[in-house]
Design an enzyme around this catalytic site. Structure first.
Site, mmCIF file in Angstrom:
data_model
loop_
_atom_site.group_PDB
_atom_site.id
_atom_site.type_symbol
_atom_site.label_atom_id
_atom_site.label_comp_id
_atom_site.label_asym_id
_atom_site.label_seq_id
_atom_site.Cartn_x
_atom_site.Cartn_y
_atom_site.Cartn_z
ATOM 1 N N ASP A 54 0.873 -1.174 0.000
ATOM 2 C CA ASP A 54 0.000 0.000 0.000
ATOM 3 C C ASP A 54 0.913 1.229 0.000
ATOM 4 O O ASP A 54 1.616 1.495 0.982
ATOM 5 C CB ASP A 54 -0.892 -0.018 1.244
ATOM 6 N N TYR A 145 -9.513 15.371 -5.678
ATOM 7 C CA TYR A 145 -8.711 14.611 -6.645
ATOM 8 C C TYR A 145 -7.911 15.570 -7.527
ATOM 9 O O TYR A 145 -6.685 15.410 -7.692
ATOM 10 C CB TYR A 145 -9.623 13.725 -7.501
ATOM 11 N N GLY A 146 -8.564 16.589 -8.094
ATOM 12 C CA GLY A 146 -7.866 17.554 -8.935
ATOM 13 C C GLY A 146 -6.777 18.281 -8.168
ATOM 14 O O GLY A 146 -5.659 18.480 -8.669
ATOM 15 N N ALA A 147 -7.072 18.672 -6.939
ATOM 16 C CA ALA A 147 -6.087 19.386 -6.119
ATOM 17 C C ALA A 147 -4.899 18.485 -5.784
ATOM 18 O O ALA A 147 -3.745 18.933 -5.786
ATOM 19 C CB ALA A 147 -6.748 19.888 -4.840
ATOM 20 N N ALA A 148 -5.176 17.210 -5.518
ATOM 21 C CA ALA A 148 -4.085 16.275 -5.196
ATOM 22 C C ALA A 148 -3.168 16.091 -6.402
ATOM 23 O O ALA A 148 -1.932 16.075 -6.272
ATOM 24 C CB ALA A 148 -4.658 14.928 -4.755
ATOM 25 N N LYS A 149 -3.757 15.970 -7.592
ATOM 26 C CA LYS A 149 -2.944 15.790 -8.800
ATOM 27 C C LYS A 149 -2.183 17.079 -9.148
ATOM 28 O O LYS A 149 -1.048 17.025 -9.646
ATOM 29 C CB LYS A 149 -3.823 15.343 -9.971
ATOM 30 N N ILE A 178 -8.782 7.992 -20.233
ATOM 31 C CA ILE A 178 -8.203 6.778 -20.817
ATOM 32 C C ILE A 178 -9.166 5.620 -20.548
ATOM 33 O O ILE A 178 -9.526 5.369 -19.378
ATOM 34 C CB ILE A 178 -6.827 6.423 -20.196
HETATM 35 N N1 LIG Z 1 -8.046 6.179 -16.550
HETATM 36 C C1 LIG Z 1 -8.092 7.488 -16.633
HETATM 37 O O1 LIG Z 1 -8.936 8.044 -17.370
HETATM 38 C C2 LIG Z 1 -7.109 8.351 -15.875
HETATM 39 C C3 LIG Z 1 -7.067 9.712 -16.184
HETATM 40 C C4 LIG Z 1 -6.180 10.540 -15.511
HETATM 41 C C5 LIG Z 1 -5.336 10.011 -14.553
HETATM 42 N N2 LIG Z 1 -5.390 8.684 -14.256
HETATM 43 C C6 LIG Z 1 -4.458 8.183 -13.225
HETATM 44 O O2 LIG Z 1 -3.778 7.064 -13.709
HETATM 45 C C7 LIG Z 1 -3.357 6.230 -12.636
HETATM 46 C C8 LIG Z 1 -3.740 4.791 -12.938
HETATM 47 O O3 LIG Z 1 -5.155 4.675 -12.960
HETATM 48 P P1 LIG Z 1 -5.920 3.661 -13.936
HETATM 49 O O4 LIG Z 1 -6.738 4.478 -14.831
HETATM 50 O O5 LIG Z 1 -4.998 2.674 -14.498
HETATM 51 O O6 LIG Z 1 -6.960 3.004 -12.900
HETATM 52 P P2 LIG Z 1 -6.889 1.607 -12.128
HETATM 53 O O7 LIG Z 1 -7.069 0.506 -13.107
HETATM 54 O O8 LIG Z 1 -7.878 1.740 -11.018
HETATM 55 O O9 LIG Z 1 -5.409 1.532 -11.555
HETATM 56 C C9 LIG Z 1 -4.999 2.070 -10.326
HETATM 57 C C10 LIG Z 1 -4.019 1.091 -9.720
HETATM 58 O O10 LIG Z 1 -3.419 1.674 -8.586
HETATM 59 C C11 LIG Z 1 -3.408 0.728 -7.531
HETATM 60 N N3 LIG Z 1 -3.476 1.484 -6.292
HETATM 61 C C12 LIG Z 1 -4.400 2.389 -5.917
HETATM 62 N N4 LIG Z 1 -4.114 2.862 -4.703
HETATM 63 C C13 LIG Z 1 -2.976 2.232 -4.302
HETATM 64 C C14 LIG Z 1 -2.187 2.282 -3.133
HETATM 65 N N5 LIG Z 1 -2.514 3.048 -2.086
HETATM 66 N N6 LIG Z 1 -1.080 1.514 -3.060
HETATM 67 C C15 LIG Z 1 -0.730 0.718 -4.092
HETATM 68 N N7 LIG Z 1 -1.449 0.621 -5.230
HETATM 69 C C16 LIG Z 1 -2.564 1.376 -5.314
HETATM 70 C C17 LIG Z 1 -4.648 -0.156 -7.764
HETATM 71 O O11 LIG Z 1 -4.484 -1.467 -7.242
HETATM 72 P P3 LIG Z 1 -5.015 -1.891 -5.800
HETATM 73 O O12 LIG Z 1 -6.410 -1.370 -5.675
HETATM 74 O O13 LIG Z 1 -4.943 -3.384 -5.803
HETATM 75 O O14 LIG Z 1 -4.079 -1.276 -4.814
HETATM 76 C C18 LIG Z 1 -4.690 -0.206 -9.283
HETATM 77 O O15 LIG Z 1 -3.936 -1.287 -9.778
HETATM 78 C C19 LIG Z 1 -4.016 6.814 -11.373
HETATM 79 O O16 LIG Z 1 -3.053 7.562 -10.659
HETATM 80 C C20 LIG Z 1 -5.101 7.717 -11.934
HETATM 81 O O17 LIG Z 1 -5.413 8.776 -11.059
HETATM 82 C C21 LIG Z 1 -6.258 7.840 -14.894
#
Ligand SMILES: NC(=O)c1ccc[n+]([C@@H]2O[C@H](COP(=O)([O-])OP(=O)(O)OC[C@H]3O[C@@H](n4cnc5c(N)ncnc54)[C@H](OP(=O)(O)O)[C@@H]3O)[C@@H](O)[C@H]2O)c1
Length: 241
Positions: A54, A145-149, A178
């Site tokens: 985590d 979320y936006g503020a964190a990013k 995405i």
């Molecule tokens: N998809 C989009 O449209 C989009 C757009 C902008 C930004 N993003 C960013 O892209 C990144 C990847 O997201 P994604 O779209 O691929 O979604 P996702 O499929 O939900 O992937 C997020 C991954 O992060 C892991 N995770 C979350 N919190 C965690 C923690 N505390 N410790 C370790 N692992 C953690 C999750 O696994 P576990 O739950 O098993 O820990 C999951 O594998 C994120 O940072 C997201 O904010 C995505």
């Protein structure tokens, strides 16, 4: 040269695509996540080493750093997501609920990258890369979320100046919408999805491969003078000058 690459959040979505991209080039890849089963499946699929961790837990991250070998070349801080999609805690007052929601997104998206990067910094070899993952939400979403990013992007720029003298780069990839990830937790309506695609110039959703190729490029020899930057990968949904 075979590199060692750590991808947090590598069990699904964008992280898994990034892990697969580096592995396909022959790099040794370690992926992390909280769900051991999901992580094990992804690790078998992309031929990576899974370590359950985590990224918001300092002790777990310290253990991860101990488990890694002595040297690392690339860290991709992908772990994160919008925790507002999760169920809020029971029995909280409205203000306590607000505090919990903001802390959850700051932990998931900012602290996760800060802890992991801090824990592995001494292992990164000259020529290495730190790649954080932000969001288009940083540009206009008035949410935790936006503020964190946005904070993650600001921290990345400062980090670049700290690690530059060590021969490292630090950049942030900021994805737009995405498809094919678990990000929206099944809560993206058809109307909202259509609006997100309509906002692009090329009329399509991003694909995990769009982010994987960008990360691979940022860690390549040709990208050594790119540091301290936010790279927007969104089909034109947000433009820069
Ligand atoms: N998809 C989009 O449209 C989009 C757009 C902008 C930004 N993003 C960013 O892209 C990144 C990847 O997201 P994604 O779209 O691929 O979604 P996702 O499929 O939900 O992937 C997020 C991954 O992060 C892991 N995770 C979350 N919190 C965690 C923690 N505390 N410790 C370790 N692992 C953690 C999750 O696994 P576990 O739950 O098993 O820990 C999951 O594998 C994120 O940072 C997201 O904010 C995505």
């Amino acid at each position: 040269m075979t590199r060692t690459v750590l991808v947090t959040g590598g069990g699904t979505g964008l992280g898994k695509a990034v892990a697969a991209r580096f592995r396909a080039a022959g790099d040794t890849v370690i992926i992390t996540g909280r769900r051991a089963d999901r992580l094990a499946r992804a690790a078998a699929e992309v031929d990576a080493r899974p370590i359950t961790c985590d990224a918001t837990d300092p002790r777990a991250v310290a253990r991860l750093a101990d488990d890694l070998g002595p040297e690392l070349d690339v860290v991709v801080n992908m772990a994160g997501g919008n925790t507002d999609f999760d169920e809020p805690g029971e029995g909280l007052s409205p203000l306590e609920r607000t505090a919990a929601a903001w802390r959850a997104n700051l932990d998931a998206n900012l602290l996760s990258a800060v802890l992991t990067t801090t824990a592995v910094l001494d292992k990164l070899r000259p020529g290495g890369s730190i790649i954080n993952v932000g969001s288009i939400g940083a540009e206009y979403a008035a949410t935790s979320y936006g503020a964190a990013k946005a904070a993650l992007a600001a921290w990345t720029a400062g980090l670049s100046s700290q690690v530059g003298p060590k021969g490292l780069t630090a950049n942030l990839i900021s994805p737009g919408y995405i498809a094919e990830t678990e990000f929206f937790r099944g809560q993206l309506s058809d109307e909202r999805r259509a609006a997100l695609i309509d906002a692009t110039h090329n009329g399509r959703a991003g694909q995990p491969g769009d982010i994987a190729e960008t990360a691979y490029f940022l860690a390549s020899a040709g990208a050594r003078h790119i540091t301290g930057q936010t790279l927007h990968v969104n089909g034109g949904a947000f433009t820069t000058r």
